[in-house]
Design a protein around this motif. Structure first.
Motif, PDB file in Angstrom:
ATOM      1  N   PHE A 163       0.853  -1.183   0.000  1.00 27.98           N
ATOM      2  CA  PHE A 163       0.000   0.000   0.000  1.00 27.98           C
ATOM      3  C   PHE A 163       0.890   1.233   0.000  1.00 27.98           C
ATOM      4  CE2 PHE A 163      -3.054  -3.000   1.766  1.00 27.98           C
ATOM      5  CZ  PHE A 163      -4.269  -2.599   1.228  1.00 27.98           C
ATOM      6  N   ILE A 164       0.382   2.319  -0.575  1.00 24.89           N
ATOM      7  CA  ILE A 164       1.026   3.620  -0.443  1.00 24.89           C
ATOM      8  C   ILE A 164       0.096   4.493   0.389  1.00 24.89           C
ATOM      9  CG2 ILE A 164       1.985   5.641  -1.616  1.00 24.89           C
ATOM     10  CD1 ILE A 164       2.351   3.920  -4.111  1.00 24.89           C
ATOM     11  N   VAL A 165       0.640   5.054   1.458  1.00 23.64           N
ATOM     12  CA  VAL A 165      -0.150   5.894   2.365  1.00 23.64           C
ATOM     13  C   VAL A 165       0.289   7.340   2.194  1.00 23.64           C
ATOM     14  CG1 VAL A 165      -0.865   6.304   4.744  1.00 23.64           C
ATOM     15  CG2 VAL A 165      -0.231   3.967   4.012  1.00 23.64           C
ATOM     16  N   PRO A 166      -0.545   8.203   1.588  1.00 25.70           N
ATOM     17  CA  PRO A 166      -0.174   9.612   1.462  1.00 25.70           C
ATOM     18  C   PRO A 166      -0.205  10.318   2.805  1.00 25.70           C
ATOM     19  CG  PRO A 166      -2.387   9.243   0.583  1.00 25.70           C
ATOM     20  CD  PRO A 166      -1.849   7.897   0.971  1.00 25.70           C
ATOM     21  N   LEU A 167       0.784  11.163   3.045  1.00 25.16           N
ATOM     22  CA  LEU A 167       0.876  11.871   4.318  1.00 25.16           C
ATOM     23  C   LEU A 167       0.497  13.345   4.179  1.00 25.16           C
ATOM     24  CD1 LEU A 167       4.089  10.337   5.927  1.00 25.16           C
ATOM     25  CD2 LEU A 167       1.726   9.499   5.945  1.00 25.16           C
ATOM     26  N   SER A 168      -0.301  13.651   3.202  1.00 19.83           N
ATOM     27  CA  SER A 168      -0.910  14.973   3.093  1.00 19.83           C
ATOM     28  C   SER A 168      -1.981  14.904   2.022  1.00 19.83           C
ATOM     29  CB  SER A 168       0.117  16.058   2.727  1.00 19.83           C
ATOM     30  OG  SER A 168       0.367  16.071   1.342  1.00 19.83           O
ATOM     31  N   GLU A 169      -2.860  15.862   2.033  1.00 17.64           N
ATOM     32  CA  GLU A 169      -3.942  15.901   1.046  1.00 17.64           C
ATOM     33  C   GLU A 169      -3.395  16.094  -0.355  1.00 17.64           C
ATOM     34  OE1 GLU A 169      -8.028  18.495   0.324  1.00 17.64           O
ATOM     35  OE2 GLU A 169      -7.181  18.316   2.344  1.00 17.64           O
ATOM     36  N   GLU A 170      -2.387  16.972  -0.503  1.00 12.37           N
ATOM     37  CA  GLU A 170      -1.815  17.232  -1.822  1.00 12.37           C
ATOM     38  C   GLU A 170      -1.116  15.994  -2.372  1.00 12.37           C
ATOM     39  OE1 GLU A 170      -1.371  19.096  -5.219  1.00 12.37           O
ATOM     40  OE2 GLU A 170      -2.232  20.198  -3.532  1.00 12.37           O
ATOM     41  N   VAL A 171      -0.390  15.275  -1.512  1.00 10.07           N
ATOM     42  CA  VAL A 171       0.251  14.037  -1.944  1.00 10.07           C
ATOM     43  C   VAL A 171      -0.798  13.028  -2.398  1.00 10.07           C
ATOM     44  CG1 VAL A 171       1.567  12.033  -1.153  1.00 10.07           C
ATOM     45  CG2 VAL A 171       2.348  14.333  -0.581  1.00 10.07           C
ATOM     46  N   GLY A 172      -1.890  12.924  -1.651  1.00  5.98           N
ATOM     47  CA  GLY A 172      -2.963  12.011  -2.038  1.00  5.98           C
ATOM     48  C   GLY A 172      -3.494  12.337  -3.420  1.00  5.98           C
ATOM     49  N   ARG A 173      -3.713  13.623  -3.717  1.00  6.15           N
ATOM     50  CA  ARG A 173      -4.208  14.021  -5.042  1.00  6.15           C
ATOM     51  C   ARG A 173      -3.213  13.642  -6.131  1.00  6.15           C
ATOM     52  NH1 ARG A 173      -6.653  18.618  -2.388  1.00  6.15           N
ATOM     53  NH2 ARG A 173      -4.730  19.813  -2.553  1.00  6.15           N
ATOM     54  N   THR A 174      -1.926  13.893  -5.870  1.00  2.83           N
ATOM     55  CA  THR A 174      -0.906  13.567  -6.860  1.00  2.83           C
ATOM     56  C   THR A 174      -0.838  12.066  -7.110  1.00  2.83           C
ATOM     57  OG1 THR A 174       0.411  15.499  -6.205  1.00  2.83           O
ATOM     58  CG2 THR A 174       1.534  13.789  -7.471  1.00  2.83           C
ATOM     59  N   LEU A 175      -0.881  11.270  -6.050  1.00  2.83           N
ATOM     60  CA  LEU A 175      -0.829   9.816  -6.205  1.00  2.83           C
ATOM     61  C   LEU A 175      -2.032   9.294  -6.977  1.00  2.83           C
ATOM     62  CD1 LEU A 175       0.393   8.714  -2.651  1.00  2.83           C
ATOM     63  CD2 LEU A 175       1.733   8.757  -4.770  1.00  2.83           C
ATOM     64  N   ARG A 176      -3.206   9.822  -6.663  1.00  2.00           N
ATOM     65  CA  ARG A 176      -4.408   9.361  -7.373  1.00  2.00           C
ATOM     66  C   ARG A 176      -4.341   9.735  -8.852  1.00  2.00           C
ATOM     67  NH1 ARG A 176      -6.663  10.950  -2.408  1.00  2.00           N
ATOM     68  NH2 ARG A 176      -7.223  13.021  -3.243  1.00  2.00           N
ATOM     69  N   GLN A 177      -3.790  10.905  -9.152  1.00  5.36           N
ATOM     70  CA  GLN A 177      -3.647  11.292 -10.556  1.00  5.36           C
ATOM     71  C   GLN A 177      -2.652  10.379 -11.260  1.00  5.36           C
ATOM     72  OE1 GLN A 177      -5.497  13.787 -12.156  1.00  5.36           O
ATOM     73  NE2 GLN A 177      -4.624  12.706 -13.917  1.00  5.36           N
ATOM     74  N   MET A 178      -1.557  10.032 -10.577  1.00  8.02           N
ATOM     75  CA  MET A 178      -0.585   9.098 -11.157  1.00  8.02           C
ATOM     76  C   MET A 178      -1.244   7.755 -11.451  1.00  8.02           C
ATOM     77  SD  MET A 178       2.900   9.729  -8.949  1.00  8.02           S
ATOM     78  CE  MET A 178       4.129  10.934  -9.447  1.00  8.02           C
ATOM     79  N   ALA A 179      -2.077   7.278 -10.508  1.00  9.02           N
ATOM     80  CA  ALA A 179      -2.771   6.009 -10.710  1.00  9.02           C
ATOM     81  C   ALA A 179      -3.744   6.113 -11.882  1.00  9.02           C
ATOM     82  CB  ALA A 179      -3.503   5.599  -9.438  1.00  9.02           C
ATOM     83  N   LYS A 180      -4.467   7.224 -11.963  1.00  7.71           N
ATOM     84  CA  LYS A 180      -5.415   7.441 -13.052  1.00  7.71           C
ATOM     85  C   LYS A 180      -4.708   7.459 -14.399  1.00  7.71           C
ATOM     86  CE  LYS A 180      -9.007  10.692 -14.583  1.00  7.71           C
ATOM     87  NZ  LYS A 180      -9.686  11.978 -14.258  1.00  7.71           N
ATOM     88  N   ASP A 181      -3.500   8.017 -14.426  1.00  2.44           N
ATOM     89  CA  ASP A 181      -2.723   8.098 -15.661  1.00  2.44           C
ATOM     90  C   ASP A 181      -2.001   6.798 -15.988  1.00  2.44           C
ATOM     91  OD1 ASP A 181      -3.525  10.725 -15.843  1.00  2.44           O
ATOM     92  OD2 ASP A 181      -1.652  11.553 -15.042  1.00  2.44           O
ATOM     93  N   GLY A 182      -2.163   5.783 -15.137  1.00  2.01           N
ATOM     94  CA  GLY A 182      -1.533   4.490 -15.384  1.00  2.01           C
ATOM     95  C   GLY A 182      -0.088   4.396 -14.967  1.00  2.01           C
ATOM     96  N   GLN A 183       0.391   5.374 -14.183  1.00  2.39           N
ATOM     97  CA  GLN A 183       1.788   5.345 -13.751  1.00  2.39           C
ATOM     98  C   GLN A 183       1.999   4.477 -12.515  1.00  2.39           C
ATOM     99  OE1 GLN A 183       1.948   9.863 -13.690  1.00  2.39           O
ATOM    100  NE2 GLN A 183       4.001   9.421 -14.461  1.00  2.39           N
TER     101      GLN A 183
END
Length: 231
Positions: A163-183
């Protein structure tokens, strides 16, 4: 885990060789914190001691180093006081609030067992300053921002997190966008408050409880002694 250190060092070598990104930052009055490149030998020693064992880990992912913690040591979420606690032989006592909060979490578990279960990192391994103050990666000019977080994808291919646990709201948004983009193809857990937020006295107890709950639910790791007030 030497591959991870080599990955981020070679990234900086490319920036210096190509020059365009550094020129863009210079025009914006932004400098890169030097801790990671200056402390490469210390980082290798830390990773050899704590991350040489294979196995699936959860990843605590922060924003980027700050000037008083990882921006000096190069080790994500660890200041020099933490280094002296985790690696006898180092006696510098520089402290930083986020790193002190994370150290307080680590010290409730057995050293080594914690790192076998939890891997600490940041989206950007490099920190930034402007006008003497910390600057986060998401404030960088859009034209250069992606350069500093793209290598996180390669880092996760090496770590292979459960699992990847984001430690801030902004990090969470960036990670979700990376996942959405297939990265990214790894599960992204519910975010936790940033350690700086958790370090303030009014937030400390509640935030520590959230960190312990996340660690113990996702890894099965047990604290050395559970505070009855938290159970």
């Amino acid at each position: 885990m030497d591959k991870i250190i080599d990955l981020h060092l070679s990234f900086m070598d490319r920036l210096i060789e190509e020059g365009n990104v550094l020129l863009e930052l210079e025009r914006e009055g932004i400098s890169i914190l030097p801790g990671f490149t200056e402390q490469a030998d210390l980082i290798r020693s830390y990773y050899k001691k704590f991350y040489s064992k294979t196995g699936r880990r959860i990843v605590f992912c922060g924003i980027n180093p700050g000037q008083y913690g990882a921006g000096k040591t190069g080790v994500p979420f660890i200041d020099f006081h933490g280094i002296s606690r985790l690696m006898p032989g180092y006696d510098q006592e520089d402290k930083e609030r986020s790193a002190q909060f994370m150290l307080s979490i680590i010290e409730e578990y057995e050293f080594g067992e914690f790192q076998d279960a939890v891997y600490l990192t940041n989206l950007s391994w490099y920190g930034f300053m402007r006008d003497g103050r910390n600057l986060n990666y998401y404030i960088l000019p859009r034209t250069v921002r992606h350069h500093f977080i793209d290598s996180f994808v390669e880092e996760m291919k090496i770590v292979q997190p459960s699992f990847i646990v984001p430690l801030s709201e902004e990090v969470g948004r960036t990670l979700r966008q990376m996942a959405k983009d297939g990265q990214l193809e790894y599960p992204i857990a519910e975010r936790l408050p940033h350690p700086l937020h958790g370090s303030f006295p009014t937030n400390l107890k509640k935030t520590r409880m959230r960190y312990h709950k996340c660690i113990e639910q996702l890894t099965g790791l047990k604290r050395k002694q559970i505070d009855s007030n938290e159970s």
